[in-house]
Motif scaffolding. Structure first.
Motif, PDB file in Angstrom:
ATOM      1  N   MET A 152     -12.917  32.570  15.614  1.00  0.00           N
ATOM      2  CA  MET A 152     -14.057  33.001  16.423  1.00  0.00           C
ATOM      3  C   MET A 152     -15.379  32.788  15.689  1.00  0.00           C
ATOM      4  O   MET A 152     -16.447  32.992  16.261  1.00  0.00           O
ATOM      5  CB  MET A 152     -13.888  34.457  16.844  1.00  0.00           C
ATOM      6  N   PHE A 153     -15.320  32.365  14.437  1.00  0.00           N
ATOM      7  CA  PHE A 153     -16.521  32.115  13.638  1.00  0.00           C
ATOM      8  C   PHE A 153     -16.799  30.619  13.558  1.00  0.00           C
ATOM      9  O   PHE A 153     -15.869  29.814  13.520  1.00  0.00           O
ATOM     10  CB  PHE A 153     -16.340  32.652  12.213  1.00  0.00           C
ATOM     11  N   THR A 154     -18.085  30.258  13.475  1.00  0.00           N
ATOM     12  CA  THR A 154     -18.435  28.865  13.229  1.00  0.00           C
ATOM     13  C   THR A 154     -18.032  28.512  11.794  1.00  0.00           C
ATOM     14  O   THR A 154     -17.818  29.396  10.968  1.00  0.00           O
ATOM     15  CB  THR A 154     -19.959  28.624  13.398  1.00  0.00           C
ATOM     16  N   GLU A 155     -17.935  27.236  11.513  1.00  0.00           N
ATOM     17  CA  GLU A 155     -17.572  26.794  10.153  1.00  0.00           C
ATOM     18  C   GLU A 155     -18.548  27.312   9.107  1.00  0.00           C
ATOM     19  O   GLU A 155     -18.168  27.649   8.005  1.00  0.00           O
ATOM     20  CB  GLU A 155     -17.511  25.262  10.074  1.00  0.00           C
ATOM     21  N   ASP A 156     -19.834  27.364   9.467  1.00  0.00           N
ATOM     22  CA  ASP A 156     -20.865  27.766   8.513  1.00  0.00           C
ATOM     23  C   ASP A 156     -21.344  29.207   8.738  1.00  0.00           C
ATOM     24  O   ASP A 156     -22.449  29.577   8.353  1.00  0.00           O
ATOM     25  CB  ASP A 156     -22.051  26.806   8.578  1.00  0.00           C
ATOM     26  N   ALA A 157     -20.495  30.020   9.336  1.00  0.00           N
ATOM     27  CA  ALA A 157     -20.876  31.394   9.679  1.00  0.00           C
ATOM     28  C   ALA A 157     -21.259  32.218   8.453  1.00  0.00           C
ATOM     29  O   ALA A 157     -20.850  31.918   7.328  1.00  0.00           O
ATOM     30  CB  ALA A 157     -19.722  32.076  10.411  1.00  0.00           C
TER      31      ALA A 157
ATOM     32  N   VAL B 205     -21.213  36.902   2.950  1.00  0.00           N
ATOM     33  CA  VAL B 205     -20.009  36.078   2.873  1.00  0.00           C
ATOM     34  C   VAL B 205     -20.270  34.881   3.780  1.00  0.00           C
ATOM     35  O   VAL B 205     -20.533  35.049   4.973  1.00  0.00           O
ATOM     36  CB  VAL B 205     -18.768  36.881   3.328  1.00  0.00           C
ATOM     37  N   ILE B 206     -20.198  33.688   3.206  1.00  0.00           N
ATOM     38  CA  ILE B 206     -20.621  32.489   3.933  1.00  0.00           C
ATOM     39  C   ILE B 206     -19.464  31.501   4.048  1.00  0.00           C
ATOM     40  O   ILE B 206     -18.817  31.180   3.056  1.00  0.00           O
ATOM     41  CB  ILE B 206     -21.833  31.834   3.246  1.00  0.00           C
ATOM     42  N   GLY B 207     -19.243  31.029   5.264  1.00  0.00           N
ATOM     43  CA  GLY B 207     -18.209  30.036   5.535  1.00  0.00           C
ATOM     44  C   GLY B 207     -16.926  30.680   6.031  1.00  0.00           C
ATOM     45  O   GLY B 207     -16.561  31.780   5.632  1.00  0.00           O
ATOM     46  N   ARG B 208     -16.265  29.970   6.932  1.00  0.00           N
ATOM     47  CA  ARG B 208     -15.067  30.496   7.587  1.00  0.00           C
ATOM     48  C   ARG B 208     -13.961  30.861   6.592  1.00  0.00           C
ATOM     49  O   ARG B 208     -13.314  31.889   6.744  1.00  0.00           O
ATOM     50  CB  ARG B 208     -14.557  29.481   8.603  1.00  0.00           C
ATOM     51  N   SER B 209     -13.744  30.068   5.563  1.00  0.00           N
ATOM     52  CA  SER B 209     -12.649  30.378   4.624  1.00  0.00           C
ATOM     53  C   SER B 209     -12.949  31.637   3.817  1.00  0.00           C
ATOM     54  O   SER B 209     -12.064  32.453   3.564  1.00  0.00           O
ATOM     55  CB  SER B 209     -12.346  29.197   3.707  1.00  0.00           C
ATOM     56  N   ALA B 210     -14.206  31.830   3.421  1.00  0.00           N
ATOM     57  CA  ALA B 210     -14.575  33.054   2.699  1.00  0.00           C
ATOM     58  C   ALA B 210     -14.487  34.266   3.625  1.00  0.00           C
ATOM     59  O   ALA B 210     -14.053  35.353   3.213  1.00  0.00           O
ATOM     60  CB  ALA B 210     -15.982  32.922   2.128  1.00  0.00           C
ATOM     61  N   ILE B 211     -14.868  34.084   4.876  1.00  0.00           N
ATOM     62  CA  ILE B 211     -14.775  35.172   5.854  1.00  0.00           C
ATOM     63  C   ILE B 211     -13.314  35.548   6.090  1.00  0.00           C
ATOM     64  O   ILE B 211     -12.990  36.724   6.261  1.00  0.00           O
ATOM     65  CB  ILE B 211     -15.490  34.779   7.165  1.00  0.00           C
TER      66      ILE B 211
ATOM     67  N   THR C 109     -17.839  25.697  22.509  1.00  0.00           N
ATOM     68  CA  THR C 109     -17.312  27.061  22.531  1.00  0.00           C
ATOM     69  C   THR C 109     -18.282  28.002  21.833  1.00  0.00           C
ATOM     70  O   THR C 109     -18.841  27.659  20.792  1.00  0.00           O
ATOM     71  CB  THR C 109     -15.942  27.115  21.796  1.00  0.00           C
ATOM     72  N   TRP C 110     -18.466  29.199  22.404  1.00  0.00           N
ATOM     73  CA  TRP C 110     -19.317  30.203  21.783  1.00  0.00           C
ATOM     74  C   TRP C 110     -18.571  30.867  20.642  1.00  0.00           C
ATOM     75  O   TRP C 110     -17.491  31.411  20.828  1.00  0.00           O
ATOM     76  CB  TRP C 110     -19.751  31.248  22.815  1.00  0.00           C
ATOM     77  N   LYS C 111     -19.163  30.783  19.442  1.00  0.00           N
ATOM     78  CA  LYS C 111     -18.561  31.366  18.245  1.00  0.00           C
ATOM     79  C   LYS C 111     -19.599  32.198  17.505  1.00  0.00           C
ATOM     80  O   LYS C 111     -20.800  31.997  17.662  1.00  0.00           O
ATOM     81  CB  LYS C 111     -18.012  30.271  17.328  1.00  0.00           C
ATOM     82  N   ILE C 112     -19.116  33.096  16.666  1.00  0.00           N
ATOM     83  CA  ILE C 112     -20.015  33.944  15.898  1.00  0.00           C
ATOM     84  C   ILE C 112     -20.599  33.127  14.749  1.00  0.00           C
ATOM     85  O   ILE C 112     -19.865  32.606  13.918  1.00  0.00           O
ATOM     86  CB  ILE C 112     -19.288  35.187  15.345  1.00  0.00           C
ATOM     87  N   TYR C 113     -21.925  33.049  14.717  1.00  0.00           N
ATOM     88  CA  TYR C 113     -22.620  32.356  13.647  1.00  0.00           C
ATOM     89  C   TYR C 113     -23.067  33.331  12.565  1.00  0.00           C
ATOM     90  O   TYR C 113     -23.054  33.011  11.382  1.00  0.00           O
ATOM     91  CB  TYR C 113     -23.822  31.591  14.217  1.00  0.00           C
ATOM     92  N   SER C 114     -23.453  34.529  12.971  1.00  0.00           N
ATOM     93  CA  SER C 114     -23.887  35.530  12.013  1.00  0.00           C
ATOM     94  C   SER C 114     -23.483  36.908  12.523  1.00  0.00           C
ATOM     95  O   SER C 114     -23.608  37.188  13.713  1.00  0.00           O
ATOM     96  CB  SER C 114     -25.406  35.450  11.832  1.00  0.00           C
ATOM     97  N   ASN C 115     -22.982  37.728  11.617  1.00  0.00           N
ATOM     98  CA  ASN C 115     -22.472  39.051  11.965  1.00  0.00           C
ATOM     99  C   ASN C 115     -22.914  40.049  10.910  1.00  0.00           C
ATOM    100  O   ASN C 115     -22.740  39.813   9.723  1.00  0.00           O
ATOM    101  CB  ASN C 115     -20.941  38.971  12.047  1.00  0.00           C
TER     102      ASN C 115
END
Length: 169
Positions: A70-75, A85-91, A151-157
């Motif tokens: 649900m997160f963008t790659e660069d979220a 916390v930056i990036g899908r893998s770190a998230i 697709t709508w994804k979370i960019y910042s949370n």
């Protein structure tokens, strides 16, 4: 010199007229289906609320894959009392830690929703119950949703609790 002095008021009036007449509806809370930047916010709010429901249910179910997709790659996630916390893998690593707390209940309620084009902002309140002692946490959040690959994804949370911090001893 006198000529430029008399032109200054005309310039100021012109600038105020241009600014006042600009049509900046990109952050409007009204529903509009015209123009590239304007979107049907009622429909988009329903879509994002459905995504929020999937997001919270996946936390309770412990489904890290659904959450991370649900997160963008660069979220960017901005957790309380922590560095960004930056990036899908770190998230994904952070999400795993939260899931391990044993979340038994999680709800989000949108209180403000706005945006346009490829960016939507959803802010609201949350309730989360977790841990063996069933800790109940209420707080607020802001999610910035971005269109990625259609697709709508979370960019910042970002979120934080309503519970006041305990003073240092």
């Amino acid at each position: 010199m006198k000529q430029s002095f008399f032109c200054l008021p005309a310039l100021v009036v012109t600038l105020f007229t241009l600014v006042g007449c600009s049509d900046n509806k990109i952050y409007s809370n009204t529903v509009s289906k015209t123009g590239a930047a304007n979107i049907d916010l009622v429909a988009m709010k329903k879509l994002i609320e459905d995504n929020n429901s999937r997001f919270t249910k996946a936390h309770v179910a412990g489904d890290n894959a659904v959450i991370n997709n649900m997160f963008t790659e660069d979220a960017k996630v901005l957790p309380p009392e922590s560095q960004p916390v930056i990036g899908r893998s770190a998230i994904a690593k952070l999400t795993k830690q939260y899931i391990e707390y044993g979340i038994t209940e999680f709800r989000e309620e949108s209180t403000d929703f706005y945006g346009g084009g490829d960016i939507l902002i959803d802010q609201g309140n949350y309730l989360m119950v977790y841990g063996k002692d069933k800790t109940r946490e209420t707080g607020k959040y802001v999610n910035i949703w971005k269109k990625e690959g259609g697709t709508w994804k979370i960019y910042s949370n970002i979120w934080n609790t309503n519970t006041p911090a305990t003073p240092a001893k």
